[in-house]
Structure formats: structure tokens, C-alpha cells
Design an enzyme around this catalytic site. Structure first.
Site, PDB file in Angstrom:
ATOM      1  N   PRO A 331      34.065  42.198  50.533  1.00 37.60           N
ATOM      2  CA  PRO A 331      33.218  41.626  49.026  1.00 37.60           C
ATOM      3  C   PRO A 331      34.269  41.466  47.647  1.00 37.60           C
ATOM      4  O   PRO A 331      33.099  40.749  47.297  1.00 37.60           O
ATOM      5  CB  PRO A 331      32.434  43.056  48.997  1.00 37.60           C
ATOM      6  CG  PRO A 331      34.153  44.230  49.220  1.00 37.60           C
ATOM      7  CD  PRO A 331      34.642  43.522  50.355  1.00 37.60           C
ATOM      8  N   THR A 332      35.731  41.215  47.506  1.00 40.55           N
ATOM      9  CA  THR A 332      35.898  41.083  46.693  1.00 40.55           C
ATOM     10  C   THR A 332      36.430  39.423  46.395  1.00 40.55           C
ATOM     11  O   THR A 332      36.183  39.051  47.412  1.00 40.55           O
ATOM     12  CB  THR A 332      37.443  41.981  46.212  1.00 40.55           C
ATOM     13  OG1 THR A 332      38.961  41.424  47.755  1.00 40.55           O
ATOM     14  CG2 THR A 332      37.179  43.498  46.692  1.00 40.55           C
ATOM     15  N   CYS A 333      36.163  39.401  45.112  1.00 42.21           N
ATOM     16  CA  CYS A 333      37.230  37.927  44.809  1.00 42.21           C
ATOM     17  C   CYS A 333      38.283  37.551  44.381  1.00 42.21           C
ATOM     18  O   CYS A 333      38.380  37.087  43.922  1.00 42.21           O
ATOM     19  CB  CYS A 333      36.088  37.794  42.748  1.00 42.21           C
ATOM     20  SG  CYS A 333      34.822  37.974  43.410  1.00 42.21           S
ATOM     21  N   ASP A 334      38.100  37.718  45.795  1.00 42.32           N
ATOM     22  CA  ASP A 334      39.955  37.748  46.394  1.00 42.32           C
ATOM     23  C   ASP A 334      39.832  36.761  47.535  1.00 42.32           C
ATOM     24  O   ASP A 334      39.530  37.461  48.587  1.00 42.32           O
ATOM     25  CB  ASP A 334      40.524  38.906  45.856  1.00 42.32           C
ATOM     26  CG  ASP A 334      42.359  38.302  46.281  1.00 42.32           C
ATOM     27  OD1 ASP A 334      42.660  37.217  47.000  1.00 42.32           O
ATOM     28  OD2 ASP A 334      43.389  38.703  45.634  1.00 42.32           O
ATOM     29  N   ASN A 375      38.008  45.195  41.477  1.00 41.65           N
ATOM     30  CA  ASN A 375      36.829  44.218  41.318  1.00 41.65           C
ATOM     31  C   ASN A 375      35.792  45.058  40.716  1.00 41.65           C
ATOM     32  O   ASN A 375      34.633  45.115  40.866  1.00 41.65           O
ATOM     33  CB  ASN A 375      36.782  43.230  42.679  1.00 41.65           C
ATOM     34  CG  ASN A 375      37.456  41.854  42.591  1.00 41.65           C
ATOM     35  OD1 ASN A 375      37.022  41.029  42.922  1.00 41.65           O
ATOM     36  ND2 ASN A 375      38.711  41.838  42.521  1.00 41.65           N
TER      37      ASN A 375
END
Ligand SMILES: *Cc1c(COP(=O)(O)O)cnc(C)c1O
Length: 385
Positions: A331-334, A375
Site C-alpha cells: 500500500p505504500t507510495c514507494d 508512509n
């Protein structure tokens, strides 16, 4: 939200999850499975002492249970030593198995009563001499990780030809040259993987004997696998193969042995319940692959999906229906937070947003690999039942 995974997991874990109100991914470890795994190791290698590799899962309840069962502890840091001591285990059941230690940490371990240290070079021997005078040291040698799904690099251990020098150096410095250790690579599927390393160990014993040094112990390390998607050999098969190799290389002078199982002790005892956050496609093309995003990924505890090395079994309430391959992501923005893409993961076509999934064999190397607040996601919640 109730779990729709009623037929999955084991009864105890299922009941626990059904009662839970967790809002995020949660790891549930069944202590009865850990207890059974300890018994299997003790039975398969009856003359070998077990030093649980604390780093695999240092939950206090797991450590306490293992201490009660008689386990010793392989610790990588002073913090892990304190966790092991907190179980009530005495310091003579602890090994400081990391070959890379600050001298003041060696001193701190010594002050706590720890007397068994790993080394793989003369420089580390000299730290032990200064900070832990008279302690026992074993020399770690490089081992070929062939057959391991999570192979270890050349970071730890020296060439076998150098080990006798390191151990002699320890002896000259007033330490007890105690033995040899190696690690054949984690998730080692080949029951014969210990043979070559034991041949090297036996040669080091002979070389030390020629120099007037009697070594006592071989530390067989970890590497015992957990069942993920494929069957793995039983612990008994490892025990038999290791015993055979000990007989072949040491004859009737078999040394004291220890094992350091981590994954094999706790891996199959843990289940992670996670949630599908999004199912989507990157274009409207008919054959476009689905992306499935979970609320757990590489930074939430599934770090061993790095290079897609460990492939976890994933159960859903739709199992049995038609499946199609997916890219599975966290789910992270990475953008690195993708679990399986090179080899897409087959999941039911009816899987949808909000569904819970159960990821199996997550007891090892998950909670401690979870980021603290990357995050803004909380570290992986964990319960030992
Ligand atoms: C990590 C580690 C282990 C445990 O390895 P597993 O493959 O999880 O059994 C054992 N010994 C040492 C020295 C380790 O660093």
C-alpha cells in the site's frame, strides 16, 4: 468486519481472527505450532542443543515458551541478549552469534554473563580478548549457499583455510578456541547441504589438533525450511543427513553440536490477515493484468519478497473458483513496494476490494522487518496465542 476466511488457517488462529477487530494487517502466531516444531528439532537431532535464532521472531511469548522447553538462544545484539535473559534463561544459554560486534557490546554481553561468541577474523578475536577475557569463541566459515531460497552473502565467515589461524590466535590470546560454525543458507531445501561444510569443519578440527588445540563444538547454524508453496523435506530427513555427514567426517569422534533454527522454528506458526485495498488495471485492454494492492507489502513485514525470493501461500474466501495472474503490491507510495510482478501471482478472479486474505507461513522474518511508520503505516501488529 468479520473474517470471511472461515475454512482457512488452523482452528485457534481462525477463532482469534474471528473475534478480532483489527483495522490493519495482523500477524497471529500459534504457540502450539512453535511447541511442536521445537519437539521435532529435539527429536530429529537428539544430541544437538537448540539455540533459537532470536532475530526470526523475538516476541517475548515465543522466547518464554522456548526457554521453558529448554531452548538456548542465538542473539545478534545486546538488545536480543536482554530479551533472552528476560525469559529467565541463564546467560550460559546464550550465544552472541553475530560476527560483527562493537567492542562495548561484547563488554555488555560479558557483563551479563555471556561467554560464547562468534568470530570470523583476528580483529574480532582481539575485541573479545579485551572485552570478554577467557570467553569461548567459535570461528564462522563461509559456506556455499547452493540450494537455499534465501542464500546468505559472503558477509559472514572466513575461508575455511583461515579458520585454524583465527582459532589459534584466540588461544594465544587466552580465549577458549571452542569450535567452528557455518550457515548453509536460509530456506535450505537440500538436506545434504551440511555435508561439504562438515567436511571443512572436520579438516579445521584436525588442523587445530596438529597445532595442539582441541576444539569441542560444531555449530550447524540454521537453514531449516518452512513450507511455503512447495513441500519441504521433514526435519527428520535433515537430522538423518546431518548425522550421516558427522559420522562420515568425524568418525567416532563426533563433536558437541548445536543448531540455530529461526525460520524452521516459527515460520509455519504464523498467519497474516491482510485486506485487499484496491483491484485495478492499467489500461482497458482485454488482456491487461490485474493489480491487487494489499494493506501489507515489503515495508509492512513482507520484506522477504525482495527479488520475489519467498513466495507466500495466500488464501482467500474465493479459493476454488477461477483464478488469473495478478501483480501483487503493497500500500505504500514507494514503487519498490511490489511483492510479485516478474512471476505474477494467481488469485481468484472474484477477489475484490475489502476482501480479507490470509497469508500463510509468516511467523519468521516479518514483524522485525516491518518499518516503524513508513508512509504513516503502523508496524505490523502481532499476537501470540
Ligand atoms: C539468521 C541466523 C540463523 C537462523 O537462520 P534460519 O535460516 O532462519 O534458520 C541462524 N544462525 C545465524 C548465525 C543467523 O544469523
Amino acid at each position: 468486519m468479520t473474517s470471511h476466511l472461515d475454512a482457512l488457517g488452523n482452528d485457534r488462529v481462525r477463532r482469534f481472527l474471528a473475534e478480532g477487530q483489527s483495522d490493519g494487517p495482523v500477524l497471529v502466531v500459534d504457540s502450539e505450532v512453535v511447541r511442536a516444531n521445537y519437539a521435532k528439532f529435539a527429536h530429529a537431532l537428539p544430541d544437538t542443543r537448540v539455540f533459537y535464532a532470536v532475530k526470526a521472531n523475538p516476541d517475548p511469548k515465543i522466547l518464554k515458551l522456548l526457554a521453558e522447553l529448554g531452548s538456548c538462544f542465538d542473539c545478534a545484539s545486546v538488545a536480543e541478549i536482554d530479551m533472552a535473559l528476560a525469559t529467565g534463561a541463564s546467560a550460559d544459554r546464550i550465544s552472541f552469534g553475530n560476527t560483527i560486534k562493537k567492542e562495548r557490546d561484547v563488554a555488555a554481553a560479558y557483563a551479563r554473563g555471556v561467554r560464547l561468541f562468534a568470530v570470523d577474523c583476528r580483529e574480532e578475536v582481539e575485541k573479545i580478548e579485551r572485552a570478554a577475557p577467557g570467553a569461548k569463541v567459535f570461528c564462522r566459515i563461509l559456506a556455499d549457499g547452493a540450494g537455499a531460497e534465501w542464500p546468505l552473502s559472503r558477509k559472514f565467515g572466513c575461508a575455511p583455510e583461515m579458520a585454524a589461524d583465527v582459532l589459534e590466535h584466540a588461544h594465544v590470546r587466552g580465549l577458549i578456541a571452542y569450535g567452528v560454525s557455518f550457515h548453509v543458507g536460509s530456506q535450505q531445501n537440500n538436506v545434504g547441504a551440511w555435508d561439504a561444510a562438515l567436511a571443512s569443519a572436520a579438516e579445521i578440527f584436525r588442523e587445530c589438533e596438529r597445532r595442539g588445540l582441541a576444539l569441542s563444538m560444531v555449530n550447524l547454524g540454521g537453514g531449516f525450511p518452512t513450507r511455503y508453496l512447495r513441500d519441504v523435506p521433514a526435519v527428520e530427513a535433515y537430522g538423518a543427513s546431518i548425522f550421516e555427514a558427522l559420522r562420515a567426517h568425524f568418525g567416532n569422534r563426533i563433536p558437541e553440536t548445536i543448531i540455530e533454527p529461526g525460520r524452521g522454528m516459527v515460520g509455519d506458526a504464523g498467519w497474516i490477515e491482510a485486506e485487499v485495498v484496491l483491484v485495478s488495471k492499467k489500461s482497458d485492454a482485454e488482456d491487461e493484468i490485474r493489480w491487487v494492492y494489499l494493506d501489507i507489502g515489503k515495508f509492512g513485514g513482507l520484506a522477504e519478497t525482495m527479488d520475489e525470493a519467498i513466495r507466500y501461500p495466500i488464501r482467500t474466501a474465493h479459493d476454488g473458483g477461477a483464478t488469473a495472474p495478478c501483480v501483487l503490491a503493497g500500500p505504500t507510495c514507494d514503487s519498490a513496494d511490489v511483492l510479485y510482478e516478474k512471476t505474477p501471482y494467481p488469485l481468484p478472479v472474484s477477489l475484490s476490494i475489502g476482501d480479507k486474505v490470509l497469508i500463510e507461513a509468516c511467523g519468521a522474518y516479518t514483524t522485525t522487518y516491518a518499518a516503524v511508520a513508513f508512509n504513516g503505516f503502523l508496524p505490523l501488529a502481532s499476537h501470540v496465542i
